[in-house]
Design an enzyme around this catalytic site. Structure first.
Site, short mmCIF file in Angstrom:
data_model
loop_
_atom_site.label_atom_id
_atom_site.label_comp_id
_atom_site.label_asym_id
_atom_site.label_seq_id
_atom_site.Cartn_x
_atom_site.Cartn_y
_atom_site.Cartn_z
N TYR A 1 3.51 -18.97 29.91
CA TYR A 1 2.29 -18.75 29.14
C TYR A 1 1.12 -18.42 30.06
O TYR A 1 1.04 -18.92 31.18
CB TYR A 1 1.93 -19.98 28.31
N PRO B 1 4.80 -22.42 12.71
CA PRO B 1 4.91 -23.05 11.38
C PRO B 1 4.07 -22.36 10.31
O PRO B 1 4.31 -22.57 9.12
CB PRO B 1 4.40 -24.47 11.65
N ALA C 1 3.84 -19.02 10.27
CA ALA C 1 4.38 -17.65 10.22
C ALA C 1 3.38 -16.63 10.76
O ALA C 1 3.10 -15.60 10.12
CB ALA C 1 4.81 -17.30 8.80
N LEU D 1 0.35 -15.90 8.41
CA LEU D 1 0.57 -15.47 7.02
C LEU D 1 0.40 -16.62 6.03
O LEU D 1 0.08 -16.40 4.86
CB LEU D 1 1.97 -14.87 6.86
N LEU D 2 0.62 -17.86 6.51
CA LEU D 2 0.49 -19.02 5.64
C LEU D 2 -0.86 -19.72 5.82
O LEU D 2 -1.06 -20.84 5.37
CB LEU D 2 1.62 -20.01 5.91
N GLY D 3 -1.79 -19.04 6.48
CA GLY D 3 -3.11 -19.60 6.72
C GLY D 3 -4.14 -19.17 5.69
O GLY D 3 -3.88 -18.32 4.83
#
Length: 325
Positions: free
Chosen positions: A53, A215, A217, A220-222
């Site tokens: 990272y 978690p 995605a 997209l799930l925010g």
């Protein structure tokens, strides 16, 4: 904060794992320090990173964490630290061994590099970032066990392993009277439920704790998926949202009825799974971290769990029952 055992070990970790992939890229050092301070103050003791990272400068994220540890205040002593090995660190001294993989030679060299950057003498959880089928478990378990015996590493984990990889790793460890893997870091969310077929059942059977990456995605799930700031999305991200818009609108409406944010409901859904140790949250700001803490307090009703599966269907059952009969 709530705590659970990491797999079948006696080690207690927070139900939210602080992911640090943004540190040194979209999050500068000053804000990264604020995030880590806030996480520790909130009881988040499980921090995840990787030697690769840091964007163009591989290892930069570990360097930032090391500088934060060096500030003192028992920071290092209070953190269960996890890092990973596998990728190309772009170190000319690696020569022909620079390419991604898991030879004993490379693992030893890269662990030494991680310890130096992190300014520590040990890692609680050392994880294989990917499986390397070209390397035997004779080689892998020998080098990993040497670290455990020296006290340099406490536990060994994996990431991106298939169910059969987990089973093989545990069988090879058992043959050597070793503890084996204690965790598997895997892509898993309401929008990625394929792990329910084999990875989650295998992990649960072997007592391997599952740590979910992505978690939400990729956002997209925010909360901002349906209402992004102008210019904040690439064409690819916009297309992904539009392809899922009916699902995401139903999800947003359900969360609104619950009085909770989409991201926290998505995290709470993961935490309801008995195979789950912790989802990895990757905040870019301190505010995002603080907002995520609510997730561990949410208990989703059975009717809500059913509705979430209606919106985001999974396989229904593990393999082979999901498709064989």
């Amino acid at each position: 904060m709530k705590y659970v055992n990491l797999g079948r070990t006696g080690l207690k970790v927070s139900q939210l794992c602080l992911g640090t992939m943004n540190f040194g890229q979209s999050t500068d050092e000053k804000e990264a320090f604020r995030i880590m301070d806030a996480a520790l103050d909130a009881g988040v003791n499980f921090f995840d990173t990787a030697n690769g990272y840091g964007g163009e400068k591989r290892g930069h994220t570990e360097e930032i964490i090391g500088k934060w540890f060096a500030k003192g205040g028992n920071r290092r002593e209070r953190v269960v630290l996890a890092t990973k090995v596998y990728g190309d660190m772009q170190d000319p001294n690696d020569g022909p061994n620079s390419e991604s993989g898991l030879s004993a030679y490379k693992i030893r060299r890269h662990l030494e590099g991680s310890l130096r950057r992190l300014k520590t003498d040990h890692i609680e959880l050392y994880q294989m970032h990917h499986v390397d089928l070209s390397v035997s478990w004779d080689e892998l378990w020998e080098v990993f066990q040497s670290f455990v015996q020296k006290g340099t590493v406490d536990y060994i984990g994996s990431s991106n392993f298939a169910g059969w990889h987990l089973t093989l790793a545990q069988a090879e460890a058992k043959a050597r009277n070793l503890l084996g893997l204690v965790s598997e870091q895997h892509k898993y969310s309401l929008l990625c439920r394929e792990p329910e077929l084999e990875v989650l059942p295998a992990a649960k059977h072997h007592g391997i704790g599952v740590v979910a990456w992505s978690p939400l995605a990729g956002g997209l799930l925010g909360e901002n998926a349906l209402n992004p700031q102008k210019g904040s999305r690439s064409a690819q991200e916009t297309n992904a949202i539009e392809a899922r818009r009916p699902q995401l609108e139903r999800f947003a409406a359900l969360c609104s009825d619950l009085g909770e944010t989409q991201s926290n409901v998505a995290l709470a859904w993961l935490l309801a799974n008995p195979a789950m140790t912790a989802p990895i949250i990757g905040p870019r700001t301190q505010e995002q971290l603080v907002n995520s803490l609510r997730a561990v307090e949410i208990v989703l009703a059975e009717a809500t769990m059913v509705e979430l599966s209606n919106i985001f269907p999974g396989p229904g059952k593990p393999a082979p029952e999901a498709y064989a009969w």
